[in-house]
Design an enzyme around this catalytic site. Structure first.
Site, mmCIF file in Angstrom:
data_model
loop_
_atom_site.group_PDB
_atom_site.id
_atom_site.type_symbol
_atom_site.label_atom_id
_atom_site.label_comp_id
_atom_site.label_asym_id
_atom_site.label_seq_id
_atom_site.Cartn_x
_atom_site.Cartn_y
_atom_site.Cartn_z
ATOM 1 C CG HIS A 58 37.097 97.476 -19.413
ATOM 2 N ND1 HIS A 58 37.650 97.721 -18.174
ATOM 3 C CD2 HIS A 58 37.790 96.441 -19.955
ATOM 4 C CE1 HIS A 58 38.634 96.864 -17.975
ATOM 5 N NE2 HIS A 58 38.739 96.086 -19.038
ATOM 6 C CG ASN B 187 42.376 96.273 -17.710
ATOM 7 O OD1 ASN B 187 41.498 96.644 -16.929
ATOM 8 N ND2 ASN B 187 42.204 95.232 -18.504
ATOM 9 C CB CYS C 80 36.830 93.698 -17.697
ATOM 10 S SG CYS C 80 38.587 93.254 -17.610
#
Length: 333
Positions: free
Chosen positions: A260, A290, A115
């Site tokens: 993020h 995501n 991430c």
């Protein structure tokens, strides 16, 4: 005089196949209400067919970024590719992307920081440009998660979170005095490595993959959601404050915050801790889930095209993910 690196162009691409929470509820015990309440996600994109890798998603995004930057493919002299879902185990997806772009001989580097991968990659590109090593560095974040999820009751807590997509920026020498990547800060702490990981196949085991591992689902991602939430809501504000101070700015100077996209509640809590109002925070998790290394560059690309980023915009980026790793950056567009 030291050069200053800047984000000159951006692009993004997501597959056409839309998968809603109701679609997932047909595969495992869950519901739209359960998913949306806990994550903020309504839908995500999955690749349409077999044979589509992360580099395939990055290709149109890269062309879009180059077009916005006013550069030709032949101007690219380095490729950095952030992904946790490479096309194959090796070679790296950066090599595949460079080949598909038609730029043989150009160095290609894969970054495996999950991430935080885009910001780690941005840091490398920034250093290369400032040092005069390369002039135009293509930085890609791309993921194909849909082929690596466990769509059943055992895997549902993780499977509902992720989607496929790509975001790309071109990093090159700044063309205006105020423009540039003002600061990047990177961190990691392996104490949390097993709280969010895919354990198998692994080179530390003989053999790397066994029928027992498959039966136990150890080749699928596993996450301790409470620990990840706790760390993310602590470390993202911490690195955001630090990177803004290091850029000689205050939170009041920030025009747009691109976090993020792991969980809408995380982003809302982080933004509240930073004192940044919601109308200056980018949210795309509701539509894409995501997309790991792709979330921030997708957010940049969409915001730029929507007019939320323009010349002089001061943009804060922050991420937290597996490793544990976390990072922040401030860039003036």
């Amino acid at each position: 005089m030291t050069k200053r690196a800047a984000i000159l162009g951006s692009g993004h691409y997501v597959p056409s196949r839309v998968v809603t929470n109701d679609d997932l509820a047909k595969l495992m015990p869950t519901s739209d209400e359960w998913i949306h309440q806990r994550t903020g996600i309504r839908e995500r994109r999955f690749i349409e067919r077999t044979g589509i890798g992360a580099s395939d998603l990055a290709l149109p995004a890269a062309k879009m970024a180059l077009e916005q930057a006013g550069r030709d493919v032949k101007d690219v002299d380095a490729v950095i590719f952030a992904t946790l879902s490479p096309d194959v185990n090796f070679p790296g997806s950066g090599c595949f992307l460079a080949h598909k772009l038609g730029i043989p001989g150009v160095p290609a580097l894969d970054v495996r920081n999950q991430c935080s991968g885009f910001l780690y990659s941005l840091s490398v590109a920034d250093a290369w440009v400032r040092a005069g090593v390369y002039k135009n560095v293509l930085v890609a974040g791309a993921e194909v998660h849909s082929t690596g999820m466990e769509f059943n009751e055992r895997g549902r807590d993780v499977a509902v979170l992720f989607g496929d997509g790509a975001g790309v920026v071109l990093v090159g020498e700044a063309t205006r005095d105020e423009q540039g990547v003002r600061n990047v800060e990177l961190h990691a702490d392996g104490v949390g490595a097993q709280e969010l990981w895919v354990e198998a196949p692994a080179s530390m085991y003989i053999p790397r993959l066994t029928p027992e591992m498959l039966d136990e689902g150890r080749h699928f991602p596993r996450m301790n959601g409470k620990q990840v939430f706790r760390w993310a809501t602590e470390k993202m504000p911490e690195v955001a404050h630090s990177v803004v101070r290091g850029a000689g700015l205050t939170m009041a100077d920030i025009d747009l915050f691109v976090p993020h996209q792991a969980n809408m509640r995380i982003n809302q809590l982080v933004a509240a801790k930073l004192g940044i109002p919601d109308d200056r925070v980018v949210h795309n998790i509701e539509r894409y889930g995501n997309t790991t290394a792709a979330t921030i560059p997708i957010g940049i690309s969409e915001s730029w095209r929507a007019g939320k980023i323009g010349p002089g915009s001061r943009v804060l980026m922050a991420a937290f993910g597996a490793g544990f790793t976390w990072a922040g950056s401030v860039a003036v567009f």
